[in-house]
Scaffold this active site. Structure first.
Site, mmCIF file in Angstrom:
data_model
loop_
_atom_site.group_PDB
_atom_site.id
_atom_site.type_symbol
_atom_site.label_atom_id
_atom_site.label_comp_id
_atom_site.label_asym_id
_atom_site.label_seq_id
_atom_site.Cartn_x
_atom_site.Cartn_y
_atom_site.Cartn_z
ATOM 1 C CE LYS A 1 -20.739 24.285 -28.343
ATOM 2 N NZ LYS A 1 -20.455 22.840 -28.494
ATOM 3 C CE LYS B 1 -4.003 2.388 4.799
ATOM 4 N NZ LYS B 1 -4.924 1.222 4.995
ATOM 5 C CD GLU C 1 -20.400 20.212 -20.115
ATOM 6 O OE1 GLU C 1 -21.303 20.644 -20.835
ATOM 7 O OE2 GLU C 1 -19.291 19.834 -20.559
ATOM 8 C CB SER D 1 -0.928 0.009 1.217
ATOM 9 O OG SER D 1 -0.190 -0.029 2.423
ATOM 10 C CB THR E 1 -41.601 24.041 -9.752
ATOM 11 O OG1 THR E 1 -42.733 24.458 -10.512
ATOM 12 C CG2 THR E 1 -41.455 24.935 -8.530
ATOM 13 C CG HIS E 2 -42.449 20.254 -12.286
ATOM 14 N ND1 HIS E 2 -42.450 18.918 -11.954
ATOM 15 C CD2 HIS E 2 -43.273 20.862 -11.382
ATOM 16 C CE1 HIS E 2 -43.254 18.713 -10.920
ATOM 17 N NE2 HIS E 2 -43.753 19.886 -10.544
ATOM 18 C CD GLN F 1 -3.280 -2.835 1.913
ATOM 19 O OE1 GLN F 1 -2.587 -3.165 2.875
ATOM 20 N NE2 GLN F 1 -3.019 -3.243 0.686
ATOM 21 C CG ASN G 1 -4.127 -4.747 13.310
ATOM 22 O OD1 ASN G 1 -3.608 -4.773 12.206
ATOM 23 N ND2 ASN G 1 -4.540 -5.839 13.935
ATOM 24 C CE1 TYR H 1 -6.495 -3.270 8.961
ATOM 25 C CE2 TYR H 1 -5.472 -5.423 8.673
ATOM 26 C CZ TYR H 1 -5.706 -4.140 8.222
ATOM 27 O OH TYR H 1 -5.173 -3.722 7.032
ATOM 28 C CB SER I 1 -15.781 23.127 -30.201
ATOM 29 O OG SER I 1 -15.856 22.142 -31.218
ATOM 30 C CG ASN J 1 -17.925 23.460 -25.188
ATOM 31 O OD1 ASN J 1 -18.974 23.834 -25.710
ATOM 32 N ND2 ASN J 1 -16.976 22.842 -25.864
#
Length: 464
Positions: free
Chosen positions: A291, A333, A298, A30, A163-164, A330, A118, A325, A285, A293
């Site tokens: 463009k 992490k 996003e 690790s 709304t919606h 492990q 541990n 343990y 783009s 973006n």
């Protein structure tokens, strides 16, 4: 043929004489990711050995040498000069191996007395997570302040509330900002509670059964800045609820960031045109030169899925592990570290976006339409003593009449036309058709009047 001898390269090597499969070494190791906990590991050892000195397991000279060695190792990690070697399967092994090279194994060999990896790794992780969450808390507080400050500065800007995803009622842009500041302040409060639960000391629990030499766990906890001690040694080494909670907290925060980003993505489209992102948080783009973006937003939206996946994956890893343990733990992490990094970076990007975007007041207010005041029309009659359920139908009839007459809005109906709908309409009905007055009527706590929004901001600032 010479007899096989126990491995000295591993902390647990005395029991084993056969060589480990090279793939197993890689699978088991690790260090590539847990070495970022080097500082927490060294600090835990520093305090633990000071506690061993109180038991006379170490003398003053040995303790001084150990602390000198730990400080040298810390400098090597910080400078990037620490040399990892075969057999350094984790940060604990690497640090102890290097300590022996610096001060000699006769002294370094006493460092681990009564301690297990541990309780050592559980301590390291709690120290590391506590530090990271503290830094994230500061970033989140700064983000909330940006939202509040923009809201105060741009209080006079009106826009549709939805709304919606359909136009509903007029609100202030500051009210929208306050809504997300409220979400994120709740996240901040949950974070404070989480930090308290993270900040508990497992050191001194040993492998699972406690410490054989009666080490002063309260001293250790105080010196490491923990708020308390985990009172059961089995829980001390086996608990990863603090990891699950951290991953959950990060997932919920990222859920809020994703919704925030989604709103801004919609508002940035040409169809809306409410906001424009700064070039620093946009891309172009490869084919279409016109463009711009909203990639920053996003990515914020996309990384919320990454955060949730880490939570779901880890919960599946631990759901069936027996008590104390197990090596499955492990797997805590990599998702934890990545989650903390993702959350930290996302808050900083969101702060940058919100600090630099520009708003188009004319577009926002131009999107307001008179049909959004239909509820205000119903409320007008309520103020004249008509039951709301009745006024709701009357207001709906006014909307239908405007559509049938093909006028541009309910504000274009004449008083005569209104009286045909209901005799209780009077000349003052014209006062209904004012967007500013509409938002200002909503003075109750949580509303979109200036006074109500300032009250919200004041409460949020106090929460910070």
């Amino acid at each position: 043929m010479s007899a096989e001898v126990p491995s000295k390269l591993k902390l647990w090597g005395g029991r084993f004489t056969g060589a480990t499969d090279p793939l197993m070494n890689l699978y088991n190791a690790s260090l590539p990711y847990d070495k970022k906990m080097y500082e927490a590991d060294l600090e835990g050892t520093r305090v633990y050995t000071a506690a061993l000195r109180k038991l006379d397991i170490l003398n003053d000279h040995e303790l001084s040498e150990i602390h000198r060695g730990l400080e040298e190792i810390k400098k090597e990690w910080a400078a990037g000069t620490f040399k990892e070697e075969e057999g350094d399967e984790d940060i604990h092994t690497a640090n102890e191996r290097r300590l022996g090279e610096i001060i000699g194994r006769d002294i370094s060999g006493k460092v681990h007395t009564g301690r297990s990896r541990n309780d050592q790794v559980a301590t390291d992780m709690r120290l590391y997570v506590r530090k990271e969450l503290g830094e994230i808390r500061n970033l989140l507080a700064d983000f909330i302040k940006v939202l509040i400050n923009r809201g105060k500065t741009e209080m006079d800007v009106l826009m549709p509330g939805y709304t919606h995803l359909q136009r509903a009622q007029p609100i202030r842009w500051a009210h929208w900002l306050s809504s997300y500041a409220t979400y994120f302040t709740s996240d901040l409060q949950r974070l404070d509670q989480l930090i308290e639960r993270v900040n508990m000391s497992p050191l001194g629990c040993g492998a699972l059964a406690g410490h054989p030499f009666g080490i002063d766990r309260e001293y250790i906890a105080t010196e490491l800045g923990f708020g308390g001690i985990i009172g059961n040694s089995l829980v001390g080494v086996g608990d990863r609820d603090f990891v699950t909670e951290t991953l959950f907290w990060g997932s919920l925060l990222m859920n809020h960031i994703s919704r925030f980003a989604e709103d801004l993505i919609i508002y940035s489209t040409a169809e809306f045109g409410f906001i424009q992102l700064a070039d620093a948080y946009s891309t172009g783009s490869s084919l279409m030169p016109q463009k711009k973006n909203p990639d920053s937003l996003e990515l914020l939206r996309g990384k919320s899925g990454r955060a949730f996946g880490q939570l779901a994956g880890f919960m599946m890893s631990v759901k069936s592990t027996p008590s104390t343990y197990n090596k499955d733990l492990q797997e805590d992490k990599e998702p934890l570290f990545d989650n903390l990094t993702t959350v930290s970076h996302s808050i900083q990007i969101a702060t940058g976006v919100m600090s630099t975007l520009s708003i188009n007041k004319e577009k926002m207010e131009g999107a307001l339409t008179m049909d959004m005041l239909a509820t205000d029309l119903a409320d007008y009659l309520v103020r004249k003593g008509v039951p709301f359920r009745e006024t709701h139908h009357i207001s709906g009839e006014a909307v239908r009449t405007a559509e049938e007459l093909k006028v541009s809005g309910i504000d274009k109906l004449t008083l005569e036309q209104y009286k045909k709908i209901d005799e209780r309409f009077e000349e003052d009905v014209a006062k209904v058709f004012d967007f500013e007055q509409s938002v200002e009527r909503r003075t109750a706590i949580g509303g979109t009047a200036k006074s109500a929004i300032l009250q919200q901001f004041d409460a949020l600032e106090k929460a910070l």
